[in-house]
Design an enzyme around this catalytic site. Sequence first.
Site, PDB file in Angstrom:
ATOM      1  CB  CYS A   9      -0.906  -0.008   1.233  1.00 53.14           C
ATOM      2  SG  CYS A   9      -2.272   1.153   1.073  1.00 53.14           S
ATOM      3  CG  ASP A 132      -4.651  -0.614   9.695  1.00 50.80           C
ATOM      4  OD1 ASP A 132      -3.620  -0.987  10.278  1.00 50.80           O
ATOM      5  OD2 ASP A 132      -4.684   0.367   8.932  1.00 50.80           O
TER       6      ASP A 132
HETATM    7  O1  LIG Z   1      -0.929   4.963   4.381  1.00 59.23           O
HETATM    8  C1  LIG Z   1      -1.487   6.050   4.559  1.00 59.23           C
HETATM    9  O2  LIG Z   1      -0.863   7.137   4.517  1.00 59.23           O
HETATM   10  C2  LIG Z   1      -2.949   6.084   4.851  1.00 59.23           C
HETATM   11  C3  LIG Z   1      -3.542   7.318   5.052  1.00 59.23           C
HETATM   12  C4  LIG Z   1      -4.886   7.398   5.324  1.00 59.23           C
HETATM   13  C5  LIG Z   1      -5.641   6.236   5.409  1.00 59.23           C
HETATM   14  C6  LIG Z   1      -5.054   4.993   5.207  1.00 59.23           C
HETATM   15  C7  LIG Z   1      -3.711   4.913   4.926  1.00 59.23           C
HETATM   16  N1  LIG Z   1      -3.116   3.669   4.751  1.00 59.23           N
HETATM   17  C8  LIG Z   1      -3.899   2.477   4.685  1.00 59.23           C
HETATM   18  C9  LIG Z   1      -3.241   1.180   4.485  1.00 59.23           C
HETATM   19  O3  LIG Z   1      -3.822   0.301   3.833  1.00 59.23           O
HETATM   20  C10 LIG Z   1      -1.972   0.813   5.158  1.00 59.23           C
HETATM   21  O4  LIG Z   1      -1.324  -0.138   4.380  1.00 59.23           O
HETATM   22  C11 LIG Z   1      -2.294   0.220   6.517  1.00 59.23           C
HETATM   23  O5  LIG Z   1      -2.863   1.200   7.330  1.00 59.23           O
HETATM   24  C12 LIG Z   1      -1.038  -0.322   7.207  1.00 59.23           C
HETATM   25  O6  LIG Z   1      -0.081   0.644   7.346  1.00 59.23           O
HETATM   26  P1  LIG Z   1       1.292   0.293   8.086  1.00 59.23           P
HETATM   27  O7  LIG Z   1       0.995   0.052   9.510  1.00 59.23           O
HETATM   28  O8  LIG Z   1       2.115   1.498   7.865  1.00 59.23           O
HETATM   29  O9  LIG Z   1       1.851  -0.918   7.399  1.00 59.23           O
END
Ligand SMILES: O=C(O)c1ccccc1NCC(=O)[C@H](O)[C@H](O)COP(=O)(O)O
Length: 214
Positions: A9, A132
């Site tokens: 992502c 999440d």
């Molecule tokens: O990634 C972002 O900046 C974001 C911003 C606003 C809403 C969602 C967002 N990300 C969503 C995702 O699918 C991420 O992959 C997920 O939250 C996991 O993130 P991480 O903990 O950094 O792997």
Amino acid sequence: MSRLAIKICGLSTADTVGAAVRAGASHIGFVHFLKSPRHVDADQIRALAAIAPADVERVGVVVDPTDEMLDELAATGALTALQLHGKESVQRAAAIRHRFGLSVWKAISVKTRVDIDAANAYAGAVDRLLFDAKTPDGAALPGGMGLRFDWTLLRGVAVPGPWGLSGGLSVDNVAEAVRITGAPLIDVSSGVESAPGIKDMDKIATFCKAVLQC
Ligand SMILES: O=C(O)c1ccccc1NCC(=O)[C@H](O)[C@H](O)COP(=O)(O)O
């Protein structure tokens, strides 16, 4: 056992889209949220999505989107799914699914078992649930913060329909996360970055390799 699905992502460059595809990602995610360091606009999404082969799912991540915003994204013809990552109600999620004809995912922010149980309300209204970590009140973003939740909360849970696990995953912990939760889809963002919004091609490769070995 079937191969795990992987969503990388927050991609924003052609090189890292290529790296994700080569590494075996089944899904690539594009964040369309101005406050995010990973924000990409509709034109960027169109161009980046075109790099991926047709069998790679292209997920647009949005937060409490307006219909106008979704019209613009849908008009790109680039996305196969919308990931709702805000406080969208069951009714709103179902309406988006009906109106745009794309697969709809609902991100479920998890801190306690109550949050997991609340996801049941979305059964039948969306195509996939994505568990999440809940970000703290006042946090800059509702996702992509590298935070994890207690994966044992998902142990033995019969999730109604397709689902995925997200939040604070990295090459160092993903095997344990899969072992505990049995997640069929793994989603990562910060764990394959060198800095917020800067994806690292080597980290993408090693992360996917670790998932595919699970
Ligand atoms: O990634 C972002 O900046 C974001 C911003 C606003 C809403 C969602 C967002 N990300 C969503 C995702 O699918 C991420 O992959 C997920 O939250 C996991 O993130 P991480 O903990 O950094 O792997």
